[in-house]
Design an enzyme around this catalytic site. Structure first.
Site, PDB file in Angstrom:
ATOM      1  N   LYS A  53      50.757-126.878 -27.096  1.00 37.89           N
ATOM      2  CA  LYS A  53      51.912-126.960 -26.191  1.00 37.89           C
ATOM      3  C   LYS A  53      52.609-128.290 -26.384  1.00 37.89           C
ATOM      4  O   LYS A  53      53.824-128.383 -26.446  1.00 37.89           O
ATOM      5  CB  LYS A  53      51.453-126.819 -24.727  1.00 37.89           C
ATOM      6  CG  LYS A  53      51.059-125.404 -24.361  1.00 37.89           C
ATOM      7  CD  LYS A  53      50.329-125.309 -23.018  1.00 37.89           C
ATOM      8  CE  LYS A  53      49.763-123.898 -22.854  1.00 37.89           C
ATOM      9  NZ  LYS A  53      48.763-123.781 -21.811  1.00 37.89           N
ATOM     10  N   GLN A  97      46.174-126.767 -16.634  1.00 35.51           N
ATOM     11  CA  GLN A  97      45.463-125.809 -17.494  1.00 35.51           C
ATOM     12  C   GLN A  97      44.326-125.123 -16.722  1.00 35.51           C
ATOM     13  O   GLN A  97      43.513-125.796 -16.074  1.00 35.51           O
ATOM     14  CB  GLN A  97      44.908-126.561 -18.715  1.00 35.51           C
ATOM     15  CG  GLN A  97      44.379-125.667 -19.791  1.00 35.51           C
ATOM     16  CD  GLN A  97      45.457-124.974 -20.633  1.00 35.51           C
ATOM     17  OE1 GLN A  97      46.639-125.229 -20.477  1.00 35.51           O
ATOM     18  NE2 GLN A  97      45.027-124.074 -21.484  1.00 35.51           N
ATOM     19  N   ASP A 120      54.541-122.447 -14.837  1.00 38.69           N
ATOM     20  CA  ASP A 120      53.632-121.312 -15.048  1.00 38.69           C
ATOM     21  C   ASP A 120      54.097-120.095 -14.267  1.00 38.69           C
ATOM     22  O   ASP A 120      53.707-118.963 -14.553  1.00 38.69           O
ATOM     23  CB  ASP A 120      52.231-121.674 -14.525  1.00 38.69           C
ATOM     24  CG  ASP A 120      51.316-122.186 -15.628  1.00 38.69           C
ATOM     25  OD1 ASP A 120      50.495-123.076 -15.347  1.00 38.69           O
ATOM     26  OD2 ASP A 120      51.378-121.664 -16.769  1.00 38.69           O
TER      27      ASP A 120
HETATM   28  N1  LIG Z   1      48.001-123.041 -16.410  1.00 36.77           N
HETATM   29  C1  LIG Z   1      47.797-122.317 -17.538  1.00 36.77           C
HETATM   30  N2  LIG Z   1      48.848-121.720 -18.132  1.00 36.77           N
HETATM   31  C2  LIG Z   1      48.674-120.992 -19.293  1.00 36.77           C
HETATM   32  O1  LIG Z   1      49.659-120.433 -19.836  1.00 36.77           O
HETATM   33  C3  LIG Z   1      47.371-120.878 -19.852  1.00 36.77           C
HETATM   34  C4  LIG Z   1      46.312-121.493 -19.172  1.00 36.77           C
HETATM   35  N3  LIG Z   1      46.542-122.207 -18.033  1.00 36.77           N
HETATM   36  N4  LIG Z   1      45.048-121.406 -19.628  1.00 36.77           N
HETATM   37  C5  LIG Z   1      44.747-120.731 -20.858  1.00 36.77           C
HETATM   38  C6  LIG Z   1      45.755-119.691 -21.209  1.00 36.77           C
HETATM   39  C7  LIG Z   1      45.728-119.290 -22.663  1.00 36.77           C
HETATM   40  N5  LIG Z   1      47.084-119.477 -23.091  1.00 36.77           N
HETATM   41  C8  LIG Z   1      47.495-119.211 -24.406  1.00 36.77           C
HETATM   42  C9  LIG Z   1      48.770-119.484 -24.825  1.00 36.77           C
HETATM   43  C10 LIG Z   1      49.124-119.224 -26.156  1.00 36.77           C
HETATM   44  C11 LIG Z   1      48.215-118.717 -27.049  1.00 36.77           C
HETATM   45  C12 LIG Z   1      48.589-118.492 -28.468  1.00 36.77           C
HETATM   46  O2  LIG Z   1      49.542-119.061 -28.939  1.00 36.77           O
HETATM   47  N6  LIG Z   1      47.812-117.655 -29.185  1.00 36.77           N
HETATM   48  C13 LIG Z   1      48.087-117.431 -30.619  1.00 36.77           C
HETATM   49  C14 LIG Z   1      46.842-117.723 -31.441  1.00 36.77           C
HETATM   50  C15 LIG Z   1      46.361-119.115 -31.217  1.00 36.77           C
HETATM   51  C16 LIG Z   1      45.019-119.276 -31.960  1.00 36.77           C
HETATM   52  O3  LIG Z   1      45.073-119.127 -33.196  1.00 36.77           O
HETATM   53  O4  LIG Z   1      44.026-119.480 -31.265  1.00 36.77           O
HETATM   54  C17 LIG Z   1      48.428-115.970 -30.867  1.00 36.77           C
HETATM   55  O5  LIG Z   1      48.022-115.125 -30.034  1.00 36.77           O
HETATM   56  O6  LIG Z   1      49.087-115.706 -31.878  1.00 36.77           O
HETATM   57  C18 LIG Z   1      46.943-118.427 -26.625  1.00 36.77           C
HETATM   58  C19 LIG Z   1      46.587-118.670 -25.298  1.00 36.77           C
HETATM   59  C20 LIG Z   1      47.835-119.995 -22.095  1.00 36.77           C
HETATM   60  N7  LIG Z   1      47.116-120.203 -21.008  1.00 36.77           N
END
Ligand SMILES: Nc1nc(=O)c2c([nH]1)NC[C@@H]1CN(c3ccc(C(=O)N[C@@H](CCC(=O)O)C(=O)O)cc3)C=[N+]21
Ligand SMILES: [Mg+2]
Length: 291
Positions: A53, A97, A120
């Protein structure tokens, strides 16, 4: 006919380009959008997401503050940290987070964030506004899903949408947002009887349950759109979704891959929310009214 793969990476890039332009315009008016990400503890997955991020923020020309605290941080200290961020004019978005350590009450933490900076979209005021269809900062993953459907001209109006999973951060809000767009929405969950009876009627199926490769072609009617919000590790430790991707390719009309589908959209919409909050702040300063 093989399903069209929804390219979340490509759509997220387009959205980030638009955000970058809006950052430039804000900078000409002396405003640098600022995102503060608060990380309690050193959970490695969270650290990766948080770094991701931060990197994206800086690449778009925004200020990105990472505030990292030990797992043992007291809830009161976290609440006062949030209070300082609420009052910091250089910070337009605050993201704490999740998950938080079990000694900290997540609801109290979310409640402490100024809704104007709730990028969020988890705060009850944001959720309430979203449900009644009032202007608000929208939750990133659900909003990213809406953007993917729009990009591929998949109009939810009058369509039967089945959402599997009812979390406060994905299942519940995405169903409400699609209802807002005139879809007919069914919420399925762990207590639903005969799940396939519902999913086989769906024009659009959204899966967010955290069970690797759970959904397969037996759950689908031919031509269904499949949106996979899962983020699991398969037996080889590889990232995979809640959908048996190979199995649905011949039945679905569209499918999102994991990785490369919904995930990148979550980040892009977080960036958009941060810029939106900075623009709201500017409007508020000019007109003295809150958005
Ligand atoms: N307050 C809060 N807000 C959130 O938005 C939040 C959180 N806590 N806690 C954890 C989760 C998880 N999360 C992700 C965001 C992007 C990918 C992402 O970009 N994933 C890539 C792969 C990344 C990789 O290779 O691991 C994809 O799906 O293509 C994953 C997970 C946001 N979160
Ligand atoms: Mg907790």
């Amino acid at each position: 006919m093989t399903a069209t793969v929804i390219d979340g990476k490509a759509v997220s890039l387009k959205i980030k380009e638009q955000v970058q332009m809006r950052v430039e315009t804000l900078k000409q008016q002396g405003v640098v959008p600022g995102l503060a990400v608060v990380l309690v503890g050193d959970n490695s997955a969270s650290l990766t997401y948080v770094k991701n991020k931060q990197k994206t923020c800086e690449a778009l020309g925004m200020r990105s503050d990472l505030l990292q605290f030990p797992e043992s941080m007291a809830e009161a200290d976290l609440l006062s940290t949030i209070d300082k961020l609420n009052n910091d004019p250089g910070i337009h978005g605050i993201l704490v987070q999740l998950p938080l350590p079990s000694h900290i009450d997540e609801f109290s933490v979310i409640m402490a964030i100024d809704p104007q900076k709730d990028v969020d979209g988890f705060h009850p005021v944001s959720v309430g506004n979203m449900v009644i269809g009032h202007e608000t900062l929208l939750p990133c993953t659900p909003h990213g899903i809406i953007k993917l459907l729009e990009h591929y001209d998949i109009n939810p109006e009058g369509q039967h949408v089945v959402v599997i999973g009812r979390s406060n951060i994905v299942g519940k809000p995405v169903g409400q947002m699609l209802l807002q767009k005139n879809a007919t929405v069914t919420f399925c969950h762990s207590k639903t009887q005969d799940l396939a009876k519902h999913t086989k009627q769906a024009d659009i199926v959204i899966v967010a349950i955290g069970v690797a490769k759970f959904l397969n072609s037996k759950h689908l009617k031919p031509g269904a759109v499949v949106i996979d919000v899962g983020m699991n590790r398969d037996e080889k430790g590889k990232l995979c979704g809640d959908v048996d991707y190979e199995d649905v390719l011949e039945t679905a009309s569209f499918v999102t891959p994991v990785p490369g589908g919904v995930g990148p959209m979550t980040i892009a919409m977080l960036m958009e929310n941060t810029v939106q909050s900075a623009e709201n702040g500017l409007t508020k300063d000019k007109t003295g009214t809150t958005m």
